[in-house]
Design an enzyme around this catalytic site. Structure first.
Site, PDB file in Angstrom:
ATOM      1  N   ASP A 239      -2.464  -1.764  10.549  1.00  0.00           N
ATOM      2  CA  ASP A 239      -2.770  -1.717   9.110  1.00  0.00           C
ATOM      3  C   ASP A 239      -3.402  -3.011   8.589  1.00  0.00           C
ATOM      4  OD1 ASP A 239      -1.608   0.758   9.076  1.00  0.00           O
ATOM      5  OD2 ASP A 239       0.233   0.132   8.050  1.00  0.00           O
TER       6      ASP A 239
ATOM      7  N   LYS B 111       0.857  -1.209   0.000  1.00  0.00           N
ATOM      8  CA  LYS B 111       0.000   0.000   0.000  1.00  0.00           C
ATOM      9  C   LYS B 111       0.877   1.238   0.000  1.00  0.00           C
ATOM     10  CE  LYS B 111       0.835   1.175   4.561  1.00  0.00           C
ATOM     11  NZ  LYS B 111       1.647   2.323   4.982  1.00  0.00           N
TER      12      LYS B 111
ATOM     13  N   GLY C  33       4.118  -4.164   3.854  1.00  0.00           N
ATOM     14  CA  GLY C  33       4.353  -5.546   3.418  1.00  0.00           C
ATOM     15  C   GLY C  33       4.022  -6.592   4.481  1.00  0.00           C
TER      16      GLY C  33
ATOM     17  N   SER D 192       2.144  -6.309   7.159  1.00  0.00           N
ATOM     18  CA  SER D 192       0.713  -6.277   7.494  1.00  0.00           C
ATOM     19  C   SER D 192      -0.107  -6.976   6.418  1.00  0.00           C
ATOM     20  CB  SER D 192       0.227  -4.836   7.607  1.00  0.00           C
ATOM     21  OG  SER D 192       0.984  -4.134   8.559  1.00  0.00           O
TER      22      SER D 192
ATOM     23  N   ALA E 155       9.586  -0.119   4.995  1.00  0.00           N
ATOM     24  CA  ALA E 155       9.587   0.902   3.953  1.00  0.00           C
ATOM     25  C   ALA E 155       8.315   1.755   3.960  1.00  0.00           C
ATOM     26  CB  ALA E 155       9.734   0.232   2.587  1.00  0.00           C
ATOM     27  N   GLY E 156       7.369   1.469   4.874  1.00  0.00           N
ATOM     28  CA  GLY E 156       6.110   2.212   4.889  1.00  0.00           C
ATOM     29  C   GLY E 156       5.149   1.737   3.817  1.00  0.00           C
ATOM     30  N   LEU E 157       5.411   0.529   3.275  1.00  0.00           N
ATOM     31  CA  LEU E 157       4.568  -0.018   2.206  1.00  0.00           C
ATOM     32  C   LEU E 157       3.645  -1.132   2.714  1.00  0.00           C
ATOM     33  CD1 LEU E 157       7.266  -0.123  -0.645  1.00  0.00           C
ATOM     34  CD2 LEU E 157       5.445   1.563  -0.351  1.00  0.00           C
TER      35      LEU E 157
HETATM   36  O1  C5P Z   1       0.173  -1.325  14.920  1.00  0.00           O
HETATM   37  P1  C5P Z   1       1.582  -1.534  14.503  1.00  0.00           P
HETATM   38  O2  C5P Z   1       2.231  -2.699  15.218  1.00  0.00           O
HETATM   39  O3  C5P Z   1       1.777  -1.622  13.031  1.00  0.00           O
HETATM   40  O4  C5P Z   1       2.378  -0.250  14.968  1.00  0.00           O
HETATM   41  C1  C5P Z   1       3.774  -0.179  15.078  1.00  0.00           C
HETATM   42  C2  C5P Z   1       4.145   0.960  16.009  1.00  0.00           C
HETATM   43  O5  C5P Z   1       3.797   2.209  15.430  1.00  0.00           O
HETATM   44  C3  C5P Z   1       3.405   0.933  17.340  1.00  0.00           C
HETATM   45  O6  C5P Z   1       4.093   0.172  18.288  1.00  0.00           O
HETATM   46  C4  C5P Z   1       3.350   2.383  17.711  1.00  0.00           C
HETATM   47  O7  C5P Z   1       4.573   2.771  18.322  1.00  0.00           O
HETATM   48  C5  C5P Z   1       3.260   3.097  16.388  1.00  0.00           C
HETATM   49  N1  C5P Z   1       1.873   3.467  16.010  1.00  0.00           N
HETATM   50  C6  C5P Z   1       1.240   4.524  16.655  1.00  0.00           C
HETATM   51  N2  C5P Z   1      -0.031   4.867  16.301  1.00  0.00           N
HETATM   52  C7  C5P Z   1      -0.670   4.215  15.305  1.00  0.00           C
HETATM   53  C8  C5P Z   1      -0.053   3.143  14.637  1.00  0.00           C
HETATM   54  C9  C5P Z   1       1.235   2.801  15.007  1.00  0.00           C
HETATM   55  O8  C5P Z   1       1.824   5.147  17.569  1.00  0.00           O
HETATM   56  N3  C5P Z   1      -1.908   4.600  14.980  1.00  0.00           N
END
Ligand code: C5P
Length: 293
Positions: free
Chosen positions: A138, A13, A103, A105, A99-101
């Protein structure tokens, strides 16, 4: 014996818009983001076994242990459904990592959907999204797919009925960014002006390329550029090839994308980037939501 198996596609994404509304009591951040699936994808094969979870991957840099989101997804699925079967997963990695893409997830979402089919569990999309939210913010988006406005910590997904396929060039600067580090360093000013997500949604729904370029926004860009200063140079490089605008960091980075009016333009920019020694550049198109989503 014929083993039951299934082949899955897990698309990446990009974030066309990302505003942070505030920090939540649970430590996450309240978001307004528009995510769009693109046709750069990992593939996963799931094969039923007697028990347990086994994982292999084409990329030796990707851990195949319990920290991998495919592994986590399989574990959550086993626990929540009580299914007493095992799975052997093989992941063909094409989406750059960290990379913020999205992958990892997307791999998790594909695994949940795939196990639902493989093990004939009959779970609803809503149930799969709830499971996905336990794995990462995500993951629910990737259960639905297509283009969506995502709120909450990202797990509340409102699909956008986008009919046009947009073209992009993606530049991966071969830098791994930690999402947690980006959010930890984000300063939320009370006086700053909140960006309007509706402009992006309207541009997408009306297929207005110029309006889309003008509405692209990512609140995480500034902090990512502070922590990884080299990223700014990659953005400027891409902007040089796309004077009409539409260049942005995806998610918490490090990938930077540029919206191109035609795929041909994206192919030309890719060639230029390759000529400058940037090997990891991808020409992609947005994906339309599937009928079931
Ligand atoms: O949810 P996910 O494991 O992908 O998030 C990774 C990290 O990004 C979290 O541990 C948190 O530090 C940060 N995050 C956040 N707020 C969000 C999504 C992610 O602070 N809405």
């Amino acid at each position: 014996m014929n083993k039951k198996s299934i082949n899955l596609t897990a698309p990446a994404k990009i974030n066309l818009f990302l505003e942070v509304l505030g920090k939540r009591p649970d430590g996450y951040h309240e978001l307004e983001t528009v995510m769009q699936e693109i046709d750069l994808a990992d593939t996963i094969t799931l094969e039923e076994t007697e028990g347990g979870i086994e994982l292999s991957c084409t990329d030796s840099d990707v851990p195949c242990d319990q920290s991998n989101l495919v592994w986590k997804a399989a574990r959550v699925f086993q626990k929540e459904t009580g299914v007493e079967k095992g799975v052997r997963a093989h992941l063909v990695k094409r989406i750059p990592v960290a990379a913020g893409l999205g992958g990892g997830s997307s791999d998790a979402a594909a695994t949940l959907k795939g196990l639902n089919t493989l093990w004939e569990a009959g779970l609803s999309e809503t149930r799969l999204m709830e499971m996905g939210a336990q794995i990462g913010s995500d993951v629910p988006f990737f259960i639905k797919g297509g283009t969506a406005l995502c709120t909450g910590r990202g797990e509340i997904v409102t699909p956008l009925r986008v009919r046009h396929r947009f073209s992009y060039i993606i530049l991966y600067p071969e830098i791994r960014v930690s999402t947690a580090e980006i959010y930890n360093n984000l300063k939320i000013g009370l006086t700053r002006e909140k960006k309007d997500v509706n402009l992006t949604c309207k541009a997408l729904l009306s297929d207005n390329a110029n309006a889309l370029n003008g509405s692209l926004f990512n609140r995480l860009e500034e902090v990512a550029f502070e922590l990884y200063p080299e990223l700014r140079g990659f953005r400027e490089l891409l902007e040089g090839y796309l004077p009409g605008g539409g260049v942005l960091l995806s998610g918490s980075g490090s990938a930077i994308y540029g919206h191109c009016e035609k795929q041909e333009e994206a192919e030309n920019v890719k060639e230029e980037l390759n000529r400058r020694g940037i090997k990891k550049a991808f020409v992609v198109s947005s994906m339309l939501a599937t009928a079931s989503a």
